[in-house]
Design a protein around this motif. Sequence first.
Motif, PDB file in Angstrom:
ATOM      1  N   HIS A   1      95.671  52.402  24.051  1.00  0.00           N
ATOM      2  CA  HIS A   1      95.113  51.040  23.979  1.00  0.00           C
ATOM      3  C   HIS A   1      96.268  50.113  24.918  1.00  0.00           C
ATOM      4  CE1 HIS A   1      91.903  51.367  21.228  1.00  0.00           C
ATOM      5  NE2 HIS A   1      92.549  52.534  20.875  1.00  0.00           N
TER       6      HIS A   1
ATOM      7  N   THR B   1      98.496  47.305  26.011  1.00  0.00           N
ATOM      8  CA  THR B   1      99.472  46.411  25.296  1.00  0.00           C
ATOM      9  C   THR B   1      99.902  45.462  26.676  1.00  0.00           C
ATOM     10  OG1 THR B   1     101.427  47.499  25.232  1.00  0.00           O
ATOM     11  CG2 THR B   1      99.745  47.616  23.282  1.00  0.00           C
TER      12      THR B   1
ATOM     13  N   GLY C   1      94.098  45.495  24.711  1.00  0.00           N
ATOM     14  CA  GLY C   1      93.358  45.964  23.583  1.00  0.00           C
ATOM     15  C   GLY C   1      92.172  47.202  24.264  1.00  0.00           C
ATOM     16  N   ASN C   2      91.709  46.985  25.480  1.00  0.00           N
ATOM     17  CA  ASN C   2      91.071  48.069  25.973  1.00  0.00           C
ATOM     18  C   ASN C   2      91.749  49.160  26.277  1.00  0.00           C
ATOM     19  OD1 ASN C   2      88.550  46.406  25.941  1.00  0.00           O
ATOM     20  ND2 ASN C   2      88.867  45.855  28.122  1.00  0.00           N
ATOM     21  N   THR C   3      90.854  50.570  26.119  1.00  0.00           N
ATOM     22  CA  THR C   3      91.676  51.687  26.292  1.00  0.00           C
ATOM     23  C   THR C   3      91.511  51.819  27.871  1.00  0.00           C
ATOM     24  OG1 THR C   3      89.674  52.951  26.268  1.00  0.00           O
ATOM     25  CG2 THR C   3      90.993  52.720  24.103  1.00  0.00           C
TER      26      THR C   3
END
Length: 107
Positions: free
Chosen positions: A90, A92, A21-23
């Motif tokens: 993002h 995954t 979820g973080n970039t």
Amino acid sequence: MPEITFVQFHGARETLDVAVGNTIMFAATSHGLEGIVGECGGNAMCATCHVSVEPDQLHLLPAMTDDEDALLDGTAIMRQPNSRLSCQIHVTPALDGFVVHVPERQI
Ligand code: FES
């Protein structure tokens, strides 16, 4: 957590565990990684988070938006066919082992 490897222009490699979820931009800047600035904070307005990705991993990413495509025309180092903005990637689970190349400069 997925492992993302950053390859600097001069060849140094660093691998970070990045929460889903973080970039990639956030992971890099929050770790103080050299070469990714992220001046606009990830709002797709600055292009100082430019990276290039391994051509054989490009298919793992969603298609870029028109905004990302336009911003990539204004990068400090000329864009490549495999250029992306790291703030628009993002992480995954499918990106475990993903490799990004950091350009020589962002400004
Ligand atoms: S951080 Fe500004 S465009 Fe990515």
